[in-house]
Write a protein that holds these residues in place. Structure first.
Motif, PDB file in Angstrom:
ATOM      1  N   ILE A  17       7.990  -3.933   6.537  1.00 34.57           N
ATOM      2  CA  ILE A  17       7.313  -3.183   7.599  1.00 34.57           C
ATOM      3  C   ILE A  17       6.573  -1.880   7.123  1.00 34.57           C
ATOM      4  O   ILE A  17       6.995  -1.239   6.222  1.00 34.57           O
ATOM      5  CB  ILE A  17       8.479  -2.702   8.600  1.00 34.57           C
ATOM      6  CG1 ILE A  17       9.293  -3.903   9.417  1.00 34.57           C
ATOM      7  CG2 ILE A  17       7.929  -1.752   9.638  1.00 34.57           C
ATOM      8  CD1 ILE A  17       8.443  -4.592  10.186  1.00 34.57           C
ATOM      9  N   ASP A  51       4.174   1.371   7.786  1.00 38.76           N
ATOM     10  CA  ASP A  51       3.721   2.480   8.706  1.00 38.76           C
ATOM     11  C   ASP A  51       2.098   2.548   8.473  1.00 38.76           C
ATOM     12  O   ASP A  51       1.641   3.307   7.582  1.00 38.76           O
ATOM     13  CB  ASP A  51       4.465   3.809   8.486  1.00 38.76           C
ATOM     14  CG  ASP A  51       3.772   4.815   9.575  1.00 38.76           C
ATOM     15  OD1 ASP A  51       2.855   4.795  10.164  1.00 38.76           O
ATOM     16  OD2 ASP A  51       4.472   5.978   9.491  1.00 38.76           O
ATOM     17  N   ARG A 100       3.366   0.261  13.080  1.00 37.49           N
ATOM     18  CA  ARG A 100       4.168  -0.404  12.244  1.00 37.49           C
ATOM     19  C   ARG A 100       3.884  -1.706  12.124  1.00 37.49           C
ATOM     20  O   ARG A 100       3.881  -2.521  13.283  1.00 37.49           O
ATOM     21  CB  ARG A 100       5.533  -0.147  12.708  1.00 37.49           C
ATOM     22  CG  ARG A 100       6.001   1.368  12.456  1.00 37.49           C
ATOM     23  CD  ARG A 100       7.627   1.544  12.673  1.00 37.49           C
ATOM     24  NE  ARG A 100       7.931   2.867  12.300  1.00 37.49           N
ATOM     25  CZ  ARG A 100       8.934   3.344  11.405  1.00 37.49           C
ATOM     26  NH1 ARG A 100       9.646   2.355  10.995  1.00 37.49           N
ATOM     27  NH2 ARG A 100       9.206   4.400  11.136  1.00 37.49           N
ATOM     28  N   THR A 135       8.347   1.261   4.502  1.00 39.00           N
ATOM     29  CA  THR A 135       8.142   2.291   5.550  1.00 39.00           C
ATOM     30  C   THR A 135       8.208   3.876   5.024  1.00 39.00           C
ATOM     31  O   THR A 135       7.409   4.746   5.294  1.00 39.00           O
ATOM     32  CB  THR A 135       9.174   2.162   6.681  1.00 39.00           C
ATOM     33  OG1 THR A 135       9.179   0.864   7.162  1.00 39.00           O
ATOM     34  CG2 THR A 135       8.937   3.206   7.763  1.00 39.00           C
TER      35      THR A 135
END
Length: 218
Positions: A2, A4, A29, A64
């Motif tokens: 994941i 951002d 995301r 992330t």
């Protein structure tokens, strides 16, 4: 993994670097897979795509949390033209099947220092790995501190855990390729085990060991 993407978009804009393209340009995301980045490795080999390949390789590796993202992008922003040329040269070396240490040496000096600031061996090898595209048999493998540490007890005693010379990186890739061939033979060649499967197993071993330590501590 994941990512951002909003954080990335903001950081790139602050430094005047070319913006993200593809799925990460959408914002929010975003889940990025190895396959997504391998697909980028199949694109036309030019400076624009080389930079996108690096962005995605970094984003996938950092996740992330994106540790030290700003420093890494500062390294690119110091001299974008030089960075793009080095990335294109490295990608070209991979595609023409140059020796592993030659491609690695395009991004890393002989003594293990990065040619692009903050793009050391751990992320340089991610770029080389994904630059192969959808190859069935990966020659250029990811090498980071976790993998090196997990190799030490069984196969690489006294190995460095941070900086790797081109010759050492080549030995590492050859070792994992040999293990993959041996594993395939043990399966009576019912399927081919790839060298990057071995690398992923070594990386995941860190999680298994950590979980075991936590259980013991409890």
């Amino acid at each position: 993994m994941i990512v951002d993407s909003d954080r990335w978009k903001e950081a790139l804009a602050e430094r005047g670097l070319p913006p993200l393209q593809g799925m990460l340009a959408e914002g929010g995301r975003v889940s990025v897979s190895r396959k997504d980045i391998f697909d980028l490795g199949e694109k036309t080999l030019d400076s624009e795509n080389a930079l996108q390949l690096l962005y995605y390789s970094l984003a996938w590796g950092l996740g992330t949390r994106a540790s030290r993202l700003h420093q890494r992008l500062d390294g690119l922003a110091k001299n974008p033209q030089k960075a793009e040329k080095l990335l294109v040269d490295a990608w070209t070396s991979v595609k023409r099947e140059a020796p592993v240490k030659e491609a690695y040496g395009t991004l890393i000096f002989d003594r293990g220092r990065a040619r692009i600031s903050w793009l050391g061996p751990a992320f340089a090898t991610k770029f080389l790995y994904f630059a192969q595209g959808n190859e069935a048999d990966a020659r250029h493998l990811i090498l980071d501190q976790v993998v090196a540490k997990n190799l030490r007890p069984d196969a690489w005693p006294g190995s460095p855990t941070a900086a790797w010379f081109p010759e050492i990186y080549e030995r590492y890739c050859n070792l994992l390729s040999a293990w993959a061939k041996e594993a395939s033979e043990k399966l009576c060649n019912s399927r081919e085990v790839s060298a990057d499967e071995i690398e992923m197993t070594l990386f995941k071993r860190h999680k298994w060991m950590t979980q075991g330590e936590q259980v013991s501590a409890g």
